[in-house]
Scaffold this motif. Structure first.
Motif, mmCIF file in Angstrom:
data_model
loop_
_atom_site.group_PDB
_atom_site.id
_atom_site.type_symbol
_atom_site.label_atom_id
_atom_site.label_comp_id
_atom_site.label_asym_id
_atom_site.label_seq_id
_atom_site.Cartn_x
_atom_site.Cartn_y
_atom_site.Cartn_z
ATOM 1 N N ALA A 151 16.027 -24.526 17.034
ATOM 2 C CA ALA A 151 15.296 -23.573 17.102
ATOM 3 C C ALA A 151 16.886 -22.683 16.992
ATOM 4 O O ALA A 151 16.680 -21.802 16.206
ATOM 5 C CB ALA A 151 14.748 -23.195 17.469
ATOM 6 N N VAL A 185 18.251 -19.571 14.238
ATOM 7 C CA VAL A 185 18.287 -17.760 14.779
ATOM 8 C C VAL A 185 19.195 -17.718 14.129
ATOM 9 O O VAL A 185 18.890 -15.719 13.704
ATOM 10 C CB VAL A 185 17.596 -18.136 15.990
ATOM 11 N N GLN A 245 8.795 -20.352 12.360
ATOM 12 C CA GLN A 245 10.383 -19.923 12.085
ATOM 13 C C GLN A 245 11.002 -20.068 10.587
ATOM 14 O O GLN A 245 11.551 -19.173 10.575
ATOM 15 C CB GLN A 245 11.184 -20.080 13.009
ATOM 16 N N GLY A 260 10.239 -17.194 18.942
ATOM 17 C CA GLY A 260 10.893 -18.090 19.482
ATOM 18 C C GLY A 260 11.419 -17.663 21.114
ATOM 19 O O GLY A 260 10.975 -18.867 21.847
ATOM 20 N N TRP A 286 19.048 -19.013 24.589
ATOM 21 C CA TRP A 286 17.979 -18.576 23.292
ATOM 22 C C TRP A 286 19.031 -17.047 23.278
ATOM 23 O O TRP A 286 18.906 -16.896 21.557
ATOM 24 C CB TRP A 286 17.071 -18.081 23.505
#
Length: 569
Positions: free
Chosen positions: A298, A302, A432, A481, A501
């Motif tokens: 993920a 991003v 997402q 997220g 992240w």
């Protein structure tokens, strides 16, 4: 208040974190709104370095959260890390103030600027991952309000991002280089207000549904206390040495073979080596590893979102400054202006207090602010002084996205909550992918607007439409997220994985700065990977393709990712 009670309202602690993060984002985005203009108009640096550094700086800001998350997980806990980080960021903003106060002495101003940026970078590393982690700790595991909670928290982020470019832009972006310092000073004061509110409220309101203090102890200790059979986390010296060596080799590869600057080389290398080191930890079970891999996948997608989205900090600001008609010719009384502000503030408060519980201390504060706005409204009408705004400063358009966040976030929070109650809420990977799709559509709109651009400047509505679509995409992707990390991360790695992240954001922001440097200018042909960009239309098409392809791939992968999440959605 648990989900089992059937309520969608959120605890008082959420508003404490909401309010704290609002002031931190006021500080960051206020500085960002005038930083590139400060470099070009006060320090007289041409556009390419500020465009490139507009990616390097946010990239560096997003890199230290790995360290801040690691320290919080093993030693300090979230609360102490937030206090240290907030004070460091306030110091950084005040150093930026002193830099702008001495802009005529370029050498001194540059040294102070770098010291200020260093303080901001270090401080953010301790503040950002830990306050985000604390949001998830306010709720029991499996609480269906978590996506909605992070959407509301994200509203606080963007409420600060909304009015900071206006305040700092009006104070600093006046056309007089000597005034930039006031914008930086306002950003520093905002950061101190955030730290103060957090310190005053944390003991009383930052608690779990069972009354346990949130963020008071290190996450590793918290997990050990909660489960007597918890496996001790720890990276072996051998694995640390291996991945440190890989990181050094990657730095050399990116710098000497791929031509990246040292900052970019470090960011990209750590973005690869840090996830590898985490997955090498021997305490991770098979399920934990698979869930962490989902976080990393993920985070990878991003990167493409933020690389295109963060053009707002440089290329889209230059576009607004040079190619867009910003004339509005507003002429009204200050009484009317303050009345509008008062009505908007009342509406916002009404919405928030219906969604989350607000501590009485904040209610007193808002009552005082209401009385202050009422006094300003009456004084404005009695005094009869006129408010005139002939042209909107280019830096102020950085607030448009935040305006839409403030308007749409409560609607999205309500939407996710209602869909969750009916078991109809889309899983996080699909949300997402939708976010990337809306991002691509935003660039489709602006590309249409500039396709036949000539001597006449384009309407501001094209840029506003882009920001609207980007905001919808952002609400589908970014707060979801943050929630995903909290759902999937093992407790002992909660802040560290939140740091990972933000590490994806670091990579994205650096990549965004690289792409911003290709902004078309007269007599300056540019190309990226063989794709020539001779005008703005070509420049925006690049982002359409990049985000559109990323969206399609993520949609295809989503079913596999759901299996690896083992029941977490």
């Amino acid at each position: 208040m648990s989900d089992t009670a059937g309520s969608l309202r959120h605890p008082k602690g959420l508003f404490v974190l909401f309010f704290t993060e609002m002031w931190e984002r006021f500080s960051y985005y206020g500085m960002r709104a005038i930083f590139a203009l400060y470099m070009t108009k006060a320090l007289f640096i041409d556009k390419a370095p500020p465009s490139n550094f507009s990616g390097s700086y946010p990239g560096l800001v997003s890199l230290p959260p790995l360290i801040g998350g690691y320290v919080a997980d093993l030693y300090w806990g979230n609360r102490r890390s937030i206090l240290f980080g907030g004070l460091m960021m306030a110091l950084g903003q005040f150093l930026m103030f002193f830099s702008a106060s001495n802009y005529q002495d370029a050498d001194l101003a540059t040294v102070l600027m770098w010291l200020g940026l260093t303080g901001l970078i270090i401080g953010n590393g301790f503040f950002k991952p830990n306050i985000s982690t604390m949001v998830g700790q306010l709720y029991p595991r499996g609480d269906k309000r978590l996506d909605a909670a992070f959407t509301l928290f994200y509203m606080g982020i963007n409420l600060g991002a909304f009015f900071s470019p206006i305040v700092c832009g009006i104070l600093g972006d006046t056309g007089n280089p000597a005034d930039f310092k006031w914008g930086f000073l306002a950003a520093g004061i905002g950061m101190l207000l955030g730290v103060l509110s957090f310190e005053l409220m944390k003991k009383k309101y930052l608690v779990t549904p069972d009354g346990e203090a949130v963020g008071a102890v290190a996450n590793k200790k918290r997990e050990t206390e909660q489960a007597s059979d918890a496996t001790a986390a720890g990276f072996s010296n051998r694995n640390i040495g291996i991945w440190a060596g890989i990181a050094v080799a990657l730095v050399a590869l990116f710098h000497f073979l791929l031509g990246q600057d040292w900052i970019g080389s470090c960011i990209f290398s750590v973005s690869i080596a840090a996830p590898g080191l985490i997955l090498s930890d021997g305490s991770l079970s098979k399920i934990e590893k698979e869930r962490i891999i989902v976080i990393f996948v993920a985070a990878f997608f991003v990167i493409f979102f933020w690389a295109a989205f963060e053009q707002a900090g440089a290329s889209l600001t230059f576009f607004a400054d040079e190619q867009m008609n910003r004339v509005v010719n507003i002429n009204t009384s200050y009484g009317t202006l303050y009345l509008i502000i008062t009505l908007v503030a009342l509406l916002l408060y009404y919405v928030l207090q219906n969604i989350m519980e607000i501590a009485r201390e904040f209610k007193w504060l808002f009552s005082a602010m209401g009385l202050g706005l009422a006094y300003l409204t009456v004084s404005g009408y009695v005094g009869g002084e006129q408010f005139e705004l002939k042209e909107i400063p280019a830096s102020t358009y950085n607030s448009v996205n935040a305006i839409f966040i403030v308007i749409l976030a409560p609607l999205f929070a309500e939407l996710w909550g209602k869909l969750g109650q009916r078991n109809l809420e889309p899983a996080s990977p699909y949300k997402q992918a939708m976010g990337l799709l809306f991002l691509s559509l935003g660039y489709v709109v602006i590309a249409i607007g500039v396709k036949d651009i000539g001597a006449v400047k384009v309407s501001m509505m094209w840029l506003i439409a882009l920001y609207f679509l980007h905001t919808v995409g952002e609400l589908c992707l970014s707060p979801i997220g943050l929630s995903l990390v909290n759902k999937l991360a093992p407790v002992r790695f909660a802040s560290l994985l939140m740091g990972v992240w933000f590490l994806a954001n670091a990579t994205a922001n650096k990549f965004a700065g690289t792409l911003s440097s290709f902004y078309p200018e007269a007599g300056k042909p540019t190309s990226f990977l063989g794709y020539k960009m001779e005008n703005l239309f070509d420049f925006f098409v690049l982002f359409i393709v990049m985000s559109g392809v990323a969206s399609l791939i993520l949609f295809v992968l989503s079913r596999k990712l759901l299996k690896m999440m083992h029941g977490v959605r």
